[in-house]
Write a protein that holds these residues in place. Structure first.
Motif, PDB file in Angstrom:
ATOM      1  N   PRO A  88       0.898  -1.355  -0.024  1.00  0.00           N
ATOM      2  CA  PRO A  88       0.022  -0.008  -0.014  1.00  0.00           C
ATOM      3  C   PRO A  88       0.958   1.354   0.059  1.00  0.00           C
ATOM      4  O   PRO A  88       0.409   2.312  -0.373  1.00  0.00           O
ATOM      5  N   LEU A  89       2.121   1.165   0.550  1.00  0.00           N
ATOM      6  CA  LEU A  89       2.877   2.245   0.507  1.00  0.00           C
ATOM      7  C   LEU A  89       3.763   2.140  -0.581  1.00  0.00           C
ATOM      8  O   LEU A  89       4.755   3.006  -0.924  1.00  0.00           O
ATOM      9  N   GLN A  90       3.386   1.273  -1.667  1.00  0.00           N
ATOM     10  CA  GLN A  90       4.107   1.078  -3.158  1.00  0.00           C
ATOM     11  C   GLN A  90       5.736   0.938  -2.877  1.00  0.00           C
ATOM     12  O   GLN A  90       6.702   1.400  -3.134  1.00  0.00           O
ATOM     13  N   ARG A  91       5.962   0.161  -1.815  1.00  0.00           N
ATOM     14  CA  ARG A  91       7.481  -0.152  -1.092  1.00  0.00           C
ATOM     15  C   ARG A  91       8.201   0.875  -1.154  1.00  0.00           C
ATOM     16  O   ARG A  91       9.483   0.882  -1.222  1.00  0.00           O
ATOM     17  N   GLY A  92       7.795   1.866  -0.599  1.00  0.00           N
ATOM     18  CA  GLY A  92       8.297   2.893   0.090  1.00  0.00           C
ATOM     19  C   GLY A  92       8.276   4.254  -0.600  1.00  0.00           C
ATOM     20  O   GLY A  92       8.341   5.405  -0.087  1.00  0.00           O
ATOM     21  N   LEU A  93       7.638   4.194  -1.866  1.00  0.00           N
ATOM     22  CA  LEU A  93       7.660   5.269  -2.799  1.00  0.00           C
ATOM     23  C   LEU A  93       6.696   6.291  -2.190  1.00  0.00           C
ATOM     24  O   LEU A  93       6.737   7.574  -2.371  1.00  0.00           O
ATOM     25  N   LEU A  94       5.737   5.794  -1.404  1.00  0.00           N
ATOM     26  CA  LEU A  94       4.800   6.861  -0.940  1.00  0.00           C
ATOM     27  C   LEU A  94       4.925   7.118   0.513  1.00  0.00           C
ATOM     28  O   LEU A  94       4.161   7.875   1.271  1.00  0.00           O
ATOM     29  N   THR A  95       6.021   7.017   0.937  1.00  0.00           N
ATOM     30  CA  THR A  95       6.538   7.381   2.392  1.00  0.00           C
ATOM     31  C   THR A  95       6.604   8.809   2.339  1.00  0.00           C
ATOM     32  O   THR A  95       6.681   9.322   3.556  1.00  0.00           O
ATOM     33  N   GLY A  96       7.139   9.290   1.313  1.00  0.00           N
ATOM     34  CA  GLY A  96       7.501  10.725   1.373  1.00  0.00           C
ATOM     35  C   GLY A  96       8.916  11.043   1.629  1.00  0.00           C
ATOM     36  O   GLY A  96       9.518  12.213   1.786  1.00  0.00           O
ATOM     37  N   LYS A 113      13.608  10.625  -2.800  1.00  0.00           N
ATOM     38  CA  LYS A 113      13.813  11.547  -3.873  1.00  0.00           C
ATOM     39  C   LYS A 113      14.578  11.057  -4.929  1.00  0.00           C
ATOM     40  O   LYS A 113      15.134   9.975  -4.955  1.00  0.00           O
ATOM     41  N   ALA A 114      14.306  11.813  -5.909  1.00  0.00           N
ATOM     42  CA  ALA A 114      15.030  11.315  -7.223  1.00  0.00           C
ATOM     43  C   ALA A 114      16.275  11.187  -7.203  1.00  0.00           C
ATOM     44  O   ALA A 114      16.980  12.084  -6.516  1.00  0.00           O
ATOM     45  N   GLY A 115      17.027  10.185  -7.795  1.00  0.00           N
ATOM     46  CA  GLY A 115      18.274   9.816  -7.745  1.00  0.00           C
ATOM     47  C   GLY A 115      18.755   8.949  -6.385  1.00  0.00           C
ATOM     48  O   GLY A 115      19.803   8.577  -6.091  1.00  0.00           O
ATOM     49  N   LYS A 119       9.860  11.930  -8.469  1.00  0.00           N
ATOM     50  CA  LYS A 119       9.554  13.264  -8.543  1.00  0.00           C
ATOM     51  C   LYS A 119       8.032  13.431  -8.616  1.00  0.00           C
ATOM     52  O   LYS A 119       7.812  14.358  -7.726  1.00  0.00           O
ATOM     53  N   GLN A 120       7.307  12.897  -9.510  1.00  0.00           N
ATOM     54  CA  GLN A 120       5.880  13.243  -9.564  1.00  0.00           C
ATOM     55  C   GLN A 120       5.024  12.642  -8.261  1.00  0.00           C
ATOM     56  O   GLN A 120       4.371  13.450  -7.757  1.00  0.00           O
ATOM     57  N   ASP A 146       3.587  16.253  -1.462  1.00  0.00           N
ATOM     58  CA  ASP A 146       3.873  17.617  -0.975  1.00  0.00           C
ATOM     59  C   ASP A 146       2.292  18.409  -0.692  1.00  0.00           C
ATOM     60  O   ASP A 146       2.179  19.063   0.285  1.00  0.00           O
ATOM     61  N   LYS A 147       1.521  18.015  -1.525  1.00  0.00           N
ATOM     62  CA  LYS A 147       0.065  18.495  -1.312  1.00  0.00           C
ATOM     63  C   LYS A 147      -0.851  18.069  -0.333  1.00  0.00           C
ATOM     64  O   LYS A 147      -1.472  18.411   0.363  1.00  0.00           O
TER      65      LYS A 147
END
Length: 331
Positions: free
Chosen positions: A220-228, A231-233, A254-255, A261-262
């Motif tokens: 559900p956190l897309q394997r860490g992508l949605l934790t905030g 960062k790119a790189g 990045k997207q 951020d919103k």
């Protein structure tokens, strides 16, 4: 914590269920056993009574960690969810993938959901988990070399024998779910689902809602992508399976970060982290009964458990969904 009933059964799982894939180390760059066990015990203290694992997670290592972690816990208050159908110790069935075990040794993994294999896997899992029954037993991936009937009838036999309480599946399509349910009462389907991976809403969610089945959402956190926190790189550790996955291309990171951020003002207003907000959103979605949240230490597991305290109004859910409409990841 909130507890939700799976399908038409009397099995209740904690809405936030501990996902023990990362705890097993395999494909996550290793693990620290003591930290992983403490993560499970700490989650239990906060009401996370359900643990999802699998033999393939660390070639039995995750199940052993779970078994050790629950020794001091009341077994009738813990729900053990595990799987069958992926073998690294035999070559029968359908070749799945080449990989490495936690020691860096080359292994070949096969999908094998034959009756003989299921019976053996169940016995092995019971020993590693230190228990005499499994609450929910799930096929890990569809196996084209074995008829669904054979697999499901094997699980039905295990239920009759008292070694398994309920049958579930993972990664099944609607058609596969329909067929499986003719041979055993399938109460749940565990599938990937997240804010940025919502494909199941088209057909699987409507089907399960209509037929009173449950969905266990993994990643559900897309394997860490949605934790905030990404960062790119971002550079992944050696052995981390996320390296090279489409979701983690710089543009997608990045997207996603711009979208998150919103949400930050909303999270702050709730005194919650972005991860907690995302997990709460997940279990608010139609058809999603349980969200699996992985953790490798007590701090992470407690944070996941506390996501249940986040309350989202209808307007707040609509705000999140509207912001999500603008996220178009290249995957």
């Amino acid at each position: 914590m909130e507890y939700r009933t799976l399908g038409t059964s009397d099995l209740k799982l904690s809405a936030i269920t501990f996902g023990a894939w990362a705890a097993g180390g395999w494909m996550w760059g290793g693990t620290e056993q003591n930290d992983a066990a403490k993560a499970i015990q700490s989650a239990f203290d906060y009401g996370v009574t359900s643990i999802d694992t699998a033999p393939i997670y660390g070639m039995g290592h995750s199940e052993k960690i779970v078994g050790e972690a629950i020794k001091e816990l009341p077994r009738d208050q813990v729900q053990l969810v595990t799987k069958y159908g992926l073998r690294w110790d035999a070559t029968d069935g359908e070749f799945y993938v080449n990989s490495k075990d936690n020691n860096g040794k080359d292994i070949s993994i096969y999908k094998n959901a034959s009756k003989k294999s299921i019976i053996k896997e169940c016995e092995d899992s019971l020993k590693r988990l230190g228990t005499d029954y499994i609450d929910l037993y799930q096929i890990h991936w569809p196996d084209v070399t074995t008829e669904i009937q054979e697999s499901m009838e094997a699980v039905a036999q295990l239920i009759k024998d008292g070694k398994v309480r309920y049958a579930g599946v993972c990664n099944y399509s609607v058609d596969q779910l329909k067929e499986a349910n003719t041979y055993v009462d399938v109460i749940s389907n565990q599938v990937p689902y997240s804010m940025v991976n919502r494909g199941i809403e088209t057909d699987l969610v409507p089907y399960t809602l209509e037929h009173n089945m449950s969905i266990l959402a993994y990643s559900p956190l897309q394997r860490g992508l949605l934790t905030g926190k990404m960062k790119a790189g971002h550079v992944f550790a050696e052995g981390d399976h996320r390296k090279g996955l489409a979701f983690f291309k710089d543009e997608n990171i990045k997207q996603t970060a711009e979208f998150l951020d919103k949400l930050k003002p909303l999270a702050e207003a709730k005194n919650a982290s972005l991860s907690q907000l995302v997990l709460r959103w997940t279990i608010e979605q139609p058809g999603i009964t349980i969200a699996l949240a992985g953790a490798r230490n007590a701090e992470q597991s407690i944070s996941n458990a506390k996501s249940i305290d986040v309350k989202l109004t209808t307007d707040e859910l609509q705000f999140i969904n509207k912001a999500l409409e603008k996220v178009k990841l290249d995957v």
